[in-house]
Write an enzyme that holds these catalytic residues in place. Structure first.
Site, PDB file in Angstrom:
ATOM      1  N   TRP A  66      -2.576  -2.962  -1.657  1.00  0.00           N
ATOM      2  CA  TRP A  66      -2.237  -4.387  -1.701  1.00  0.00           C
ATOM      3  C   TRP A  66      -3.062  -4.996  -0.578  1.00  0.00           C
ATOM      4  O   TRP A  66      -2.793  -4.775   0.602  1.00  0.00           O
ATOM      5  CB  TRP A  66      -0.754  -4.601  -1.458  1.00  0.00           C
TER       6      TRP A  66
ATOM      7  N   GLU B 213       7.443 -15.870  -9.957  1.00  0.00           N
ATOM      8  CA  GLU B 213       6.762 -14.636  -9.581  1.00  0.00           C
ATOM      9  C   GLU B 213       6.313 -13.791 -10.767  1.00  0.00           C
ATOM     10  O   GLU B 213       5.294 -13.118 -10.674  1.00  0.00           O
ATOM     11  CB  GLU B 213       7.583 -13.805  -8.604  1.00  0.00           C
TER      12      GLU B 213
ATOM     13  N   LYS C 144      12.276 -16.150  -9.820  1.00  0.00           N
ATOM     14  CA  LYS C 144      11.952 -15.161 -10.857  1.00  0.00           C
ATOM     15  C   LYS C 144      10.869 -15.704 -11.783  1.00  0.00           C
ATOM     16  O   LYS C 144       9.923 -15.005 -12.130  1.00  0.00           O
ATOM     17  CB  LYS C 144      13.192 -14.778 -11.691  1.00  0.00           C
TER      18      LYS C 144
ATOM     19  N   CYS D 113       0.825  -1.190   0.000  1.00  0.00           N
ATOM     20  CA  CYS D 113       0.000   0.000   0.000  1.00  0.00           C
ATOM     21  C   CYS D 113       0.871   1.256   0.000  1.00  0.00           C
ATOM     22  O   CYS D 113       1.858   1.334   0.705  1.00  0.00           O
ATOM     23  CB  CYS D 113      -0.958   0.095   1.182  1.00  0.00           C
TER      24      CYS D 113
ATOM     25  N   ARG E 103       4.072  -0.471  -4.642  1.00  0.00           N
ATOM     26  CA  ARG E 103       3.743  -0.934  -3.291  1.00  0.00           C
ATOM     27  C   ARG E 103       2.432  -1.713  -3.243  1.00  0.00           C
ATOM     28  O   ARG E 103       2.061  -2.258  -2.196  1.00  0.00           O
ATOM     29  CB  ARG E 103       3.641   0.263  -2.337  1.00  0.00           C
TER      30      ARG E 103
ATOM     31  N   LYS F  35       6.050  -4.617  -4.013  1.00  0.00           N
ATOM     32  CA  LYS F  35       7.502  -4.478  -3.915  1.00  0.00           C
ATOM     33  C   LYS F  35       7.978  -4.434  -2.463  1.00  0.00           C
ATOM     34  O   LYS F  35       9.012  -4.970  -2.126  1.00  0.00           O
ATOM     35  CB  LYS F  35       7.905  -3.188  -4.630  1.00  0.00           C
TER      36      LYS F  35
ATOM     37  N   HIS G  61      17.961 -37.099  -3.922  1.00  0.00           N
ATOM     38  CA  HIS G  61      17.302 -37.500  -2.676  1.00  0.00           C
ATOM     39  C   HIS G  61      15.801 -37.249  -2.729  1.00  0.00           C
ATOM     40  O   HIS G  61      15.182 -36.964  -1.696  1.00  0.00           O
ATOM     41  CB  HIS G  61      17.941 -36.758  -1.491  1.00  0.00           C
TER      42      HIS G  61
ATOM     43  N   GLU H   9      17.112 -18.514  -7.068  1.00  0.00           N
ATOM     44  CA  GLU H   9      16.707 -17.210  -7.595  1.00  0.00           C
ATOM     45  C   GLU H   9      16.093 -17.346  -8.997  1.00  0.00           C
ATOM     46  O   GLU H   9      15.095 -16.702  -9.311  1.00  0.00           O
ATOM     47  CB  GLU H   9      17.932 -16.272  -7.596  1.00  0.00           C
TER      48      GLU H   9
ATOM     49  N   ASN I 220      -1.584   2.551   5.525  1.00  0.00           N
ATOM     50  CA  ASN I 220      -0.659   1.484   5.126  1.00  0.00           C
ATOM     51  C   ASN I 220      -0.277   0.734   6.399  1.00  0.00           C
ATOM     52  O   ASN I 220       0.206   1.338   7.346  1.00  0.00           O
ATOM     53  CB  ASN I 220       0.571   2.120   4.469  1.00  0.00           C
ATOM     54  N   GLY I 221      -0.523  -0.582   6.405  1.00  0.00           N
ATOM     55  CA  GLY I 221      -0.192  -1.379   7.585  1.00  0.00           C
ATOM     56  C   GLY I 221      -1.357  -2.281   7.958  1.00  0.00           C
ATOM     57  O   GLY I 221      -2.237  -2.537   7.135  1.00  0.00           O
TER      58      GLY I 221
END
Ligand code: F6R
Length: 610
Positions: free
Chosen positions: A74, A490, A487, A2, A27, A605, A506, A483, A100-101
């Site tokens: 968000w 996402e 990528k 947010c 955000r 983000k 394994h 990584e 925001n929060g």
């Protein structure tokens, strides 16, 4: 998680808010809204979707005014729809809030307020804030007192801005945990989640601290905390290159940021390494006698930054002989780690606002550990709450998927390990100079990889129908495998898993069939032969091989369905090169599959909630 923005001044507030929200869209981008004081009445416009959807709504339903607040969301509580979008208002429509929060005790507060006759319209935690304020304002008949009483009742992390129809010349705010910055322009004032939303107009700024609240007028800031006395504060000149907020001719920020990597690494080398191979970290203010005593490090970070941390563990052990653990922040914060004053806790965060990482820092400090953070935003909460920080020097990263911040983190960790090795008198001058020579070659090698991006575009096209991928790497390139898989997940929404090559047999090898492409990161180096064994294991089970190997490696090429060559380099530098083709592969896979790489679904983000 947010973004919020508030404005008071001579300009048309809707356009100022839209510019600010567009800059904060990284955000969160599932819905957006603004509230404007239009002829002394609060008018709210909100829409599901992105800022451009809100802009369209404003074209058909315009608003007018010079004071207002805005939000890009968000979702945490309540589906991302128009109703749950911010701003939220009180029962009388006299108070509007962007937040925001998370208000953790929202359920109890909601029941209490409903009992008192308040009418709620949304499923959000935020909606309790305007109602609480309304209640206290009715009782106390004083806006600052009502704000303080409201803040005192809220549990959790928040930054919020209040627009009141009775105070057309003020915006009220409070902060506890989520970022909020005040910006001062010429006859205008701003509040925002970060400074990028209010440049270049905000010539000076001040980062509101936890437990502070107050109000702004077009001429200034009135700051308070627990006491009723106003607090002194010092404005900082805003230095922010607005050009960095531009895509610079690239189709997406992610692509631009991938291509920025050689320049960033060059900048880090120039700023941090002298001709003797000695590392300078001027902003890192930890005393040498303490650093000399450190025998153990715990690295804590999340997501891509956690992957960088795993590479960092190799560096700290190899170059500084420091016993190092790496922990995912959300685990570290709850695991009651064994740590004391001689343990250095290293937090890594691009945004500097990740709630789990921040909470881990609080845990570490409670155990009297010193905390050093690696951050890309040096004014962030993590930078400010750590005892010392190292600037990643990557410049603003806008694409939601982290790329350039990752390589900057890995590079900075390498240099930090060299620095610690120096403090402990490890390694000779010759060793240092040899490493320096190799490091200086990196940017040009990165450029050579980027010049062949088309090859990865081809991979992405050919593999556009594959639904699962496996990534394998060993030692320094185990995190590269993690990584590469992250990528792809996402931004292209393709299932992918990364494994350490030796771990593959394994269990995960059971997955292999001709339907599962396996990305094998196999540059020449210490464990090259072991990676060849992995390639053979996959081939014999009819898996498709996509390899990342060293230039001229005909053997790996002959065993691969697709092969991308990277320039020769020592093992410890290969993660910095091998990750770039994987970033590009994920980017082009996203495009092939019709996904929006800069704003992947469900993500944001800056993850400022737990
Ligand atoms: C992935 C990504 C995330 C972040 C993670 C931590 O591309 O960007 O996994 O790395 O949310 O964020 P920071 O580094 O800001 O603490």
């Amino acid at each position: 998680m947010c973004g919020i923005v508030g404005y008071l001044g001579p300009k048309s507030v809707d356009s100022v808010l839209i510019v600010g929200l567009t800059r904060l869209e990284y955000r969160g981008y599932d819905s957006a809204g603004i509230a404007v004081l239009d002829k002394n009445e609060i008018v709210v416009r909100k829409e599901k979707g992105k800022i451009k959807d809100l802009e369209e709504l404003l074209l058909s339903h315009p608003v007018e005014g010079n004071v207002g607040i805005g939000h890009t969301r968000w979702a945490t509580h309540g589906e991302p729809n128009r109703q749950n979008a911010h701003p939220h208002i009180d029962t009388a429509g006299s108070t509007a809030v962007v937040h925001n929060g998370i208000v953790e005790n929202h359920h109890a507060l909601r029941l209490e307020l409903i009992d008192k006759g308040h009418v709620f319209h949304t499923e959000t935690d935020t909606e309790v804030i305007p109602h609480l304020f309304e209640q206290y304002y009715k009782e106390l008949k004083d806006a600052p007192k009502a704000l303080k009483a409201t803040v005192d009742r809220l549990e959790g992390r928040f930054a919020f801005v209040l627009l009141l129809d009775k105070f057309p010349d003020r915006l009220f705010f409070a902060r506890n945990g989520s970022p909020l910055v005040y910006g001062k322009g010429r006859g205008e004032s701003f509040l925002a989640s970060d400074v990028s939303a209010i440049v270049p107009a905000a010539k000076e700024h001040f980062h509101i601290e936890n437990d502070q609240w107050g109000w702004i007028t077009k001429d200034g800031l009135h700051l308070h905390n627990g006491t009723s006395e106003p607090l002194p504060f010092e404005l900082t000149r805003t230095q922010f290159d607005v050009k960095t907020l531009d895509r610079g001719g690239y189709e997406h920020f992610m692509l631009k940021e991938i291509h920025e990597q050689p320049g960033i690494i060059r900048g880090i080398i120039q700023n941090r390494l002298n001709d003797e191979g000695l590392v300078t970290l001027p902003e890192m203010q930890l005393p040498n006698d303490f650093l000399n005593r450190v025998t153990r490090c715990i690295i804590t970070s999340a997501g891509t930054s956690w992957h960088a941390g795993i590479v960092g563990k190799f560096y700290l052990e190899q170059f500084a002989r420091l016993s190092t653990e790496v922990d995912i922040s959300s685990e570290f914060r709850y695991r009651n780690p064994i740590a004391d004053g001689e343990t250095l806790v290293v937090a890594i965060s691009q945004s500097g606002e990740t709630a789990d990482t921040l909470a881990g820092i609080h845990q570490a400090k409670a155990k009297f550990c010193r905390v050093l953070s690696f951050v890309n935003v040096t004014t962030s909460s993590i930078a400010r709450e750590s005892e010392a920080f190292i600037d990643l020097m990557a410049g603003p990263e806008i694409g939601v998927a982290s790329t350039k911040a990752y390589t900057a983190q890995v590079m900075s960790l390498l240099l930090y390990a060299q620095f610690m090795g120096g403090i402990k008198w490890l390694g000779s001058k010759e060793d240092r100079l040899a490493i320096l020579r190799e490091i200086r070659l990196l940017p040009e090698k990165m450029e050579r990889i980027l010049a062949r991006a088309e090859e990865l575009k081809h991979w992405a096209h050919e593999l556009r129908d594959s639904k699962d991928f496996v990534f394998l790497g060993r030692q320094h390139n185990h995190p590269t495998a993690l990584e590469g898989a992250l990528k792809l997940k996402e931004i292209a929404y393709v299932h992918a898993s990364g494994y350490a090559g030796g771990e593959f047999k394994h269990g995960p090898i059971a997955l292999i069939s001709d339907q599962i492409p396996v990305v094998c990161i196999a540059p020449r180096g210490e464990l090259y032969e072991k990676m060849i064994s992995n390639i053979e294991e996959v081939r014999s089970r009819k898996g498709r091989i996509l390899s990342i190997c060293t230039e001229g490696d005909e053997m790996v090429r002959s065993k691969s369905d697709f092969c991308f060559e990277i320039p020769e380099c020592p093992d410890y530098l290969s993660p910095l090169l091998a990750v770039i083709p994987l970033q590009l592969f994920a980017y082009y896979s996203a495009l092939e599959r019709g996904c929006e790489p800069d704003q992947p679904r469900n993500l944001a983000k800056s993850v400022t909630v737990e």
